[in-house]
Design an enzyme around this catalytic site. Structure first.
Site, PDB file in Angstrom:
ATOM      1  N   THR A  70      52.084  10.601  87.578  1.00 23.42           N
ATOM      2  CA  THR A  70      50.992  10.210  86.289  1.00 23.42           C
ATOM      3  C   THR A  70      51.541   9.282  85.262  1.00 23.42           C
ATOM      4  O   THR A  70      51.966   7.902  85.423  1.00 23.42           O
ATOM      5  CB  THR A  70      50.587  11.218  85.576  1.00 23.42           C
ATOM      6  N   CYS A  71      52.798   9.785  84.973  1.00 23.32           N
ATOM      7  CA  CYS A  71      53.852   8.734  84.100  1.00 23.32           C
ATOM      8  C   CYS A  71      54.145   7.296  84.408  1.00 23.32           C
ATOM      9  O   CYS A  71      54.037   5.937  83.952  1.00 23.32           O
ATOM     10  CB  CYS A  71      55.001   8.615  83.448  1.00 23.32           C
ATOM     11  N   CYS A  76      52.350   6.766  81.256  1.00 24.98           N
ATOM     12  CA  CYS A  76      52.860   6.007  80.027  1.00 24.98           C
ATOM     13  C   CYS A  76      53.235   4.826  80.335  1.00 24.98           C
ATOM     14  O   CYS A  76      53.721   3.346  79.611  1.00 24.98           O
ATOM     15  CB  CYS A  76      54.570   7.193  80.136  1.00 24.98           C
ATOM     16  N   LYS A  79      50.379   2.124  80.477  1.00 23.14           N
ATOM     17  CA  LYS A  79      50.029   2.124  79.984  1.00 23.14           C
ATOM     18  C   LYS A  79      50.842   1.305  78.138  1.00 23.14           C
ATOM     19  O   LYS A  79      49.903   0.529  77.541  1.00 23.14           O
ATOM     20  CB  LYS A  79      50.384   3.475  78.561  1.00 23.14           C
ATOM     21  N   TYR A 128      61.149   4.460  93.063  1.00 23.94           N
ATOM     22  CA  TYR A 128      61.428   5.917  93.077  1.00 23.94           C
ATOM     23  C   TYR A 128      61.501   6.610  94.335  1.00 23.94           C
ATOM     24  O   TYR A 128      62.414   7.226  94.877  1.00 23.94           O
ATOM     25  CB  TYR A 128      60.114   6.504  92.608  1.00 23.94           C
ATOM     26  N   GLY A 144      50.892  19.560 100.044  1.00 18.41           N
ATOM     27  CA  GLY A 144      52.149  20.125 100.446  1.00 18.41           C
ATOM     28  C   GLY A 144      50.095  21.218  99.423  1.00 18.41           C
ATOM     29  O   GLY A 144      50.609  21.187  99.270  1.00 18.41           O
ATOM     30  N   TYR A 211      46.874  11.463  71.718  1.00 18.09           N
ATOM     31  CA  TYR A 211      47.358  10.643  72.166  1.00 18.09           C
ATOM     32  C   TYR A 211      46.766   9.584  72.547  1.00 18.09           C
ATOM     33  O   TYR A 211      46.260   8.472  72.296  1.00 18.09           O
ATOM     34  CB  TYR A 211      48.450  10.928  72.956  1.00 18.09           C
ATOM     35  N   ILE A 212      45.973   9.869  74.237  1.00 16.88           N
ATOM     36  CA  ILE A 212      45.157   9.245  74.897  1.00 16.88           C
ATOM     37  C   ILE A 212      44.008   8.091  73.741  1.00 16.88           C
ATOM     38  O   ILE A 212      44.340   6.699  73.906  1.00 16.88           O
ATOM     39  CB  ILE A 212      44.941   9.584  76.294  1.00 16.88           C
ATOM     40  N   GLU A 215      45.357   5.572  71.567  1.00 15.63           N
ATOM     41  CA  GLU A 215      46.000   5.087  72.597  1.00 15.63           C
ATOM     42  C   GLU A 215      45.232   3.841  72.662  1.00 15.63           C
ATOM     43  O   GLU A 215      45.514   3.008  72.857  1.00 15.63           O
ATOM     44  CB  GLU A 215      47.677   5.457  72.933  1.00 15.63           C
ATOM     45  N   ARG A 238      46.198  16.177  66.117  1.00 11.63           N
ATOM     46  CA  ARG A 238      45.783  17.372  65.503  1.00 11.63           C
ATOM     47  C   ARG A 238      47.161  18.241  65.776  1.00 11.63           C
ATOM     48  O   ARG A 238      47.286  17.233  67.262  1.00 11.63           O
ATOM     49  CB  ARG A 238      44.832  18.092  66.377  1.00 11.63           C
ATOM     50  N   GLY A 295      41.592  15.839  77.494  1.00 10.94           N
ATOM     51  CA  GLY A 295      42.839  16.835  77.826  1.00 10.94           C
ATOM     52  C   GLY A 295      42.641  16.289  79.832  1.00 10.94           C
ATOM     53  O   GLY A 295      41.740  15.971  80.277  1.00 10.94           O
ATOM     54  N   ALA A 338      55.873   9.734  70.783  1.00 13.10           N
ATOM     55  CA  ALA A 338      55.577   9.063  70.014  1.00 13.10           C
ATOM     56  C   ALA A 338      54.313   8.433  70.744  1.00 13.10           C
ATOM     57  O   ALA A 338      53.746   9.035  71.359  1.00 13.10           O
ATOM     58  CB  ALA A 338      56.554   7.508  70.512  1.00 13.10           C
ATOM     59  N   HIS A 434      70.240  -3.843  55.577  1.00 12.67           N
ATOM     60  CA  HIS A 434      69.383  -4.246  55.448  1.00 12.67           C
ATOM     61  C   HIS A 434      69.447  -6.043  55.723  1.00 12.67           C
ATOM     62  O   HIS A 434      70.410  -6.609  56.064  1.00 12.67           O
ATOM     63  CB  HIS A 434      69.925  -4.976  53.543  1.00 12.67           C
ATOM     64  N   GLU A 439      65.984   1.118  57.074  1.00 10.99           N
ATOM     65  CA  GLU A 439      67.179   1.531  56.287  1.00 10.99           C
ATOM     66  C   GLU A 439      66.662   2.295  55.065  1.00 10.99           C
ATOM     67  O   GLU A 439      67.097   3.248  54.456  1.00 10.99           O
ATOM     68  CB  GLU A 439      67.561   0.254  55.303  1.00 10.99           C
TER      69      GLU A 439
END
Length: 462
Positions: A70-71, A76, A79, A128, A144, A211-212, A215, A238, A295, A338, A434, A439
């Site tokens: 998925t990621c 992620c 997205k 991967y 599998g 999140y989704i 976003e 929430r 969900g 995040a 600064h 800061e």
């Protein structure tokens, strides 16, 4: 003849498992982020490892997936690419104030960005696979399932079934996005399809407050779409700090997103104008796309877990995680996270509400709210809010949060400090860079409020 072992003065046979020959020390079902990492690290420690994954496709199902999971393929990574693309809309608006000559009409090519996204996930899919190969992990493409305590069956693309024995079997199959069970649900899409739409929707309705949801609302609005965001609570997100949730809501509205709190969808109807959304308040909204961000469900249905007595709950999630023969619970303390809305929200440690609920004693709250320096010239009115939650007795910083530009990049560094048990005095003694937003985390000297340990009423419970 098998070697005999002496135990408490008696001769005994070696453990049956030690005598058994297995094809693999570890077999992993699922080659997403978790499965690939587990397989690689196990192989690096000398284990003989096999792993299987469904064939690649940007949109998942029970029989298609892809190495990277998925990621990498439909989460992620793609997205964040779309978030970057959407962010330029606001940047281009602000650029005029900084002396850039930007033509009144700015064209955006959705299909070009989509192709760039697809190219990137294909590249990562290949990386991967190479990571697994370089680690000595044997990769099988196919579905599998478990057929016994130490046996896995892999159904290959041509239907051929292969069977392998393994001393240990790891389930790393992740989850899939779900549609809300309402009339007309087939007219909606999930985040999978949202990342692969052929056309950019001019009108989008997003159902969900997590999140989704926030976003994709930010993404589509940043690209010029009209966006309506519907969620059940008074504020989105929430579980996050209530003060930060309110900041996110204001920023979403400031970017032009129409918020519908305490609202859900009753029905979807296909019409000539598009998809007609009927809310539980009787309101009607017509959209080109309706996204259900309501969900995800675990991918466990086809694993045949009953064959080995693995229990799942009503959602399909495995009830217990076992490590070393003992049930274990992951420790999520001081794990930063995040939400990549625009601008983003990032947190680490306890929220104010969590610190109160967990009875940490009196709590000191330090906050800073300001309009970032980058907005002083453009005139954009969008507050950045930063917050520290501190144990009044020990001065240990229990949690930090920030909503504003570059929040995730800043919070990653703050997370190291919390992991090391940093105190407010150590934050105060750190010199800030600064001018920067970061800061503010080391210059907040005045206590915004003190919450007594006896207080049983956090500010809100939205």
């Amino acid at each position: 003849m098998a070697r005999k072992m002496l135990n408490d003065g008696e001769l005994s046979q070696p453990n049956q498992e030690e005598q058994t020959h297995f094809d693999f020390d570890l077999f992993v079902i699922g080659a997403g982020s978790g499965g690939v990492r587990a397989a690689r690290f196990s192989a690096n420690f000398g284990a003989k490892v096999g792993i299987c994954e469904l064939p690649f496709h940007p949109i998942s199902s029970e029989v298609i997936g892809g190495v990277g999971g998925t990621c990498v393929i439909r989460g992620c990574v793609p997205k964040k690419i779309l978030v970057y693309g959407a962010s330029f809309g606001g940047e281009l608006e602000d650029a005029r104030s900084y002396g850039w000559e930007v033509h009144e009409k700015i064209d955006f090519d959705w299909k070009k960005l989509l192709q760039k996204k697809t190219d990137e996930i294909l590249r990562l899919n290949g990386i991967y696979k190479r990571l697994l190969s370089n680690a000595g992990v044997k990769l099988y493409e196919g579905e599998g399932k478990i057929v016994g305590p130490n046996e896995v069956e892999v159904t290959q693309l041509d239907g051929t079934k292969l069977s392998y024995s393994a001393k240990h079997i790891l389930i790393a199959t992740g989850s899939r996005a779900q549609r809300a069970p309402i009339p007309g649900q087939e007219l909606a899409i999930t985040s999978d399809e949202a990342l692969s739409l052929e056309e950019l929707p001019k009108r989008a309705v997003v159902l969900g407050g997590g999140y989704i949801a926030v976003e994709f609302a930010s993404i589509w609005r940043g690209m010029g779409s009209t966006v309506d965001l519907l969620f059940r609570k008074e504020l989105p997100l929430r579980g996050f700090d209530d003060e930060m949730r309110a900041v996110v809501a204001r920023n979403l509205e400031g970017r032009g997103i129409n918020l519908h709190p305490r609202t859900t969808i009753k029905e979807l109807i296909k019409s000539e104008e598009g998809v007609k959304v009927i809310t539980d308040h009787g309101e009607e909204i017509v959209a080109d796309v309706v996204l259900f961000a309501t969900g995800r469900a675990p991918n466990t249905k086809r694993l045949n877990l009953k064959a080995v007595g693995v229990e799942v709950d009503q959602t399909g999630a495995v009830k217990k995680t076992v490590f070393g023969g003992q049930p274990c619970k992951p420790d999520y303390r001081d794990v930063p996270c995040a939400v990549f809305c625009i601008p983003p929200l990032s947190v680490v440690g306890l929220s104010e509400e969590q610190a109160i609920e967990q009875g940490k004693g009196d709590i000191l709250v330090f906050t800073s709210s300001f309009n970032p320096m980058r907005n002083t010239i453009s005139g954009r009115q969008e507050k950045t809010v930063m917050k520290l939650v501190v144990d009044a007795e020990t001065e240990k910083v229990l949690g930090a949060s920030m909503c504003g530009p570059e929040a995730p990049e800043i919070m990653q560094g703050i997370a190291v400090a919390l992991k090391c048990g940093a105190t407010k005095a150590q934050f105060d003694s750190t010199v800030g860079i600064h001018p920067s937003s970061a800061e503010e985390f080391v210059t907040m000297r005045s206590v915004t409020r003190r919450v007594a340990a006896a207080s049983s009423n956090p500010k809100t419970n939205l």
